[in-house]
Design a protein around this motif. Structure first.
Motif, short mmCIF file in Angstrom:
data_model
loop_
_atom_site.label_atom_id
_atom_site.label_comp_id
_atom_site.label_asym_id
_atom_site.label_seq_id
_atom_site.Cartn_x
_atom_site.Cartn_y
_atom_site.Cartn_z
N ARG A 64 0.83 -1.20 0.00
CA ARG A 64 0.00 0.00 0.00
C ARG A 64 0.87 1.26 0.00
NH1 ARG A 64 -4.72 2.00 2.90
NH2 ARG A 64 -4.85 4.16 2.17
N GLU A 74 1.41 4.37 -2.68
CA GLU A 74 1.19 5.76 -2.27
C GLU A 74 2.41 6.63 -2.55
OE1 GLU A 74 -2.04 5.38 1.36
OE2 GLU A 74 -0.01 6.09 1.72
N VAL A 75 3.58 6.08 -2.30
CA VAL A 75 4.79 6.85 -2.54
C VAL A 75 4.92 7.19 -4.02
CG1 VAL A 75 7.31 6.71 -2.60
CG2 VAL A 75 6.07 6.07 -0.53
N GLU A 93 2.51 7.33 -6.12
CA GLU A 93 1.42 8.24 -6.43
C GLU A 93 1.87 9.68 -6.15
OE1 GLU A 93 -2.25 8.98 -7.89
OE2 GLU A 93 -1.55 6.95 -7.49
N ALA A 94 2.48 9.88 -5.01
CA ALA A 94 2.95 11.22 -4.64
C ALA A 94 4.02 11.70 -5.61
CB ALA A 94 3.49 11.20 -3.21
N LEU A 154 2.64 13.00 -8.75
CA LEU A 154 2.06 14.34 -8.68
C LEU A 154 3.13 15.40 -8.72
CD1 LEU A 154 -0.86 14.24 -6.06
CD2 LEU A 154 -0.92 14.02 -8.54
N LEU A 155 4.27 15.11 -8.12
CA LEU A 155 5.28 16.16 -7.94
C LEU A 155 6.32 16.22 -9.06
CD1 LEU A 155 5.92 15.73 -4.12
CD2 LEU A 155 4.86 17.69 -5.24
N GLN A 180 12.66 12.84 0.31
CA GLN A 180 12.09 11.85 1.21
C GLN A 180 11.43 10.71 0.45
OE1 GLN A 180 9.14 11.86 4.55
NE2 GLN A 180 10.07 13.85 4.92
N LEU A 181 10.72 11.07 -0.61
CA LEU A 181 10.01 10.05 -1.39
C LEU A 181 10.99 9.13 -2.09
CD1 LEU A 181 7.14 12.27 -2.81
CD2 LEU A 181 6.95 10.48 -1.09
N ARG A 195 12.39 6.75 0.42
CA ARG A 195 11.49 5.63 0.70
C ARG A 195 11.39 4.69 -0.48
NH1 ARG A 195 6.41 8.76 3.26
NH2 ARG A 195 5.55 6.67 3.54
N LEU A 205 0.70 21.77 -6.38
CA LEU A 205 0.93 20.54 -7.13
C LEU A 205 0.13 19.39 -6.54
CD1 LEU A 205 4.74 20.37 -8.04
CD2 LEU A 205 2.81 21.18 -9.38
N LEU A 206 0.00 19.37 -5.23
CA LEU A 206 -0.57 18.21 -4.57
C LEU A 206 -2.08 18.28 -4.35
CD1 LEU A 206 2.19 17.62 -1.88
CD2 LEU A 206 1.65 16.13 -3.81
N ARG A 263 -5.20 17.88 -7.29
CA ARG A 263 -5.39 16.50 -7.76
C ARG A 263 -5.88 15.60 -6.64
NH1 ARG A 263 -1.75 15.01 -12.18
NH2 ARG A 263 -2.22 12.89 -11.54
N GLN A 272 -5.00 8.64 0.77
CA GLN A 272 -3.60 8.68 0.39
C GLN A 272 -2.81 9.11 1.61
OE1 GLN A 272 -1.95 7.95 -2.35
NE2 GLN A 272 -3.65 7.47 -3.72
N THR A 303 0.25 8.82 2.52
CA THR A 303 1.53 9.46 2.30
C THR A 303 1.36 10.91 1.90
OG1 THR A 303 2.53 7.36 1.67
CG2 THR A 303 3.64 9.36 0.95
N ILE A 304 0.48 11.14 0.92
CA ILE A 304 0.22 12.51 0.48
C ILE A 304 -0.38 13.30 1.63
CG2 ILE A 304 -1.20 13.90 -1.06
CD1 ILE A 304 -0.77 11.78 -3.19
N ILE A 337 2.31 14.58 3.80
CA ILE A 337 3.03 15.70 3.18
C ILE A 337 2.20 16.97 3.29
CG2 ILE A 337 4.00 16.59 1.04
CD1 ILE A 337 4.45 13.65 0.21
#
Lengths: 227, 227
Positions: free
Chosen positions: A77, A81-82, A84-85, A88-89, A154-155, A158, B88-89, B92, B145, B147-148, B151
């Motif tokens: 999971r 998520e990581v 996914e983030a 986005l970035l 950080q992402l 991980r 950015l985050l 979305r 989410q 993780t997001i 952040i």
DNA sequence: GCACCCTTTTGTGTATACAATCAGAGGGCG
DNA sequence: CGCCCTCTGATTGTATACACAAAAGGGTGC
């Protein structure tokens, strides 16, 4: 005036440990004993403890009360998520980087990629992966977005754990190609392309993982701290 | 079985201090003395220190070697960067939230907004602002989410400091309207609209700040810790 | 022979003591 | 009279000691 190791701060220890984890010299799940860390770096438990706490804030280690510190083992999971983030970035950040690209930055990226290749040639896969992560961070730096850079750092960090746990196939070669293509797009100030390339690169990376079964690597002790 | 204050952990102290900062009860620049914090919470410096370190990792306090801990004072540059990252985050993420919205979540958001209004009516501006930030975090939670969410939690947290420093005009009313509109869009599962609303909401928020002059609020001592 | 419980041991949680460092006040010198 | 230097007080940096919780190991009973 030879030494610069006069001040061994907790930050330095955290950094050192983080690098070892990023290069997969310490496996996810490994126990990080406070005393042991202290002895290795020649400091007391107080300082070692601070370093471990720092790493736990970065989600690199898992601090379990009365149990100690363990290198984190991201769940499937969390892996999703990581990425996914990152999705986005990073693409939009790559676009920004393209707009701000300088000749100097191009050189830095090329040199970086070259280091990556060297590491691969020397069969230091862990180091190559680490450098590959740093490449992404370098792009964020070029975009001149310190805050986003910190988050991506950080992402990526991980992600390194995730790769250690869920690796499936060697993606080293396509990695290099992807990074190479990115450099080209950036050098040409083609933000649109850079964004698209980064997006696909991250998808490739995610696809190269096997996130179907929850791998359990109990992770043995760690004697990988050769400095 | 009355008390729950048996275990005052460093996390709890960090949380308590963070809330105080978020509600603007402690001003940016305030000195956070280790001894003082320890005495207030009835623990030794060891624990207080851990709490401060934790806050420094969240960038809420600035740890200066041999000088102590100070509530952070984000620069204008940093302010821009934080809102850049949020831009950015969050839009979305709002879209994702719209897709996952449940009746229960709608209720939670409405209740949250109601709390915000109550705080405003009671003239507790700091608390209202804090709740307003939590609203954004709640949306990330709905998007499932974690993780997001983490952040965004950090970015909202830093935004609180930025607002404390660079506040220009009362945006409370339009805030509420924006949040209200967002809830509607989310409730109707209109991801497109939610994304757009969030984007504009963040732009409004940024526009409501005065980022032209680098405000200096030396921030006096802190006796704002009434629990 | 196996399982359970008690003892031992290891390691973390917290407090406290001491050392190092910095800011500021006061005095001396130019 | 102002600047700089030094001394002092306060505060952080680090080590160590003790308390306690969890794991490890051995012994006994079934």
């Amino acid at each position: 005036m030879d030494g610069e190791e006069a001040t061994i701060t907790s930050d330095r220890i955290a950094h050192e440990l983080a690098d070892a984890i990023h290069e997969h010299r310490i496996a996810p799940g490994s126990k990080l004993n406070e005393d042991e860390v202290g002895v290795i770096f020649g400091v007391s438990r107080t300082v070692a403890r601070a370093a471990l706490q720092s790493l736990s804030h970065q989600r690199l280690v898992d601090l379990r009360r009365n149990r100690g510190a363990f290198v984190a083992q991201p769940s499937v999971r969390e892996a999703h998520e990581v990425f996914e983030a990152r999705a986005l970035l990073e693409p939009r950040t790559a676009r920004s980087a393209a707009e701000r690209m300088t000749d100097d930055a191009v050189l830095r990226l090329r040199r970086h990629l070259e280091d990556e290749h060297s590491a691969l040639r020397e069969d230091r896969l862990g180091r190559a992966l680490h450098l590959s992560g740093l490449f992404h961070i370098e792009i964020a730096r070029i975009a001149e977005q310190t805050t986003i850079e910190e988050i991506i750092k950080q992402l990526v960090s991980r992600s390194s754990l995730i790769i250690a746990l869920y690796w499936r196939r060697k993606l080293a070669v396509c990695e290099s190609h992807a990074h190479n293509a990115l450099i080209s797009a950036l050098a040409q100030h083609d933000g649109e392309l850079a964004e698209e390339l980064m997006k696909n690169h991250l998808l490739d990376l995610l696809a190269s993982l096997d996130l179907s079964n929850p791998v359990r690597t109990p992770g043995p002790l760690k004697e990988a701290l050769r400095r």
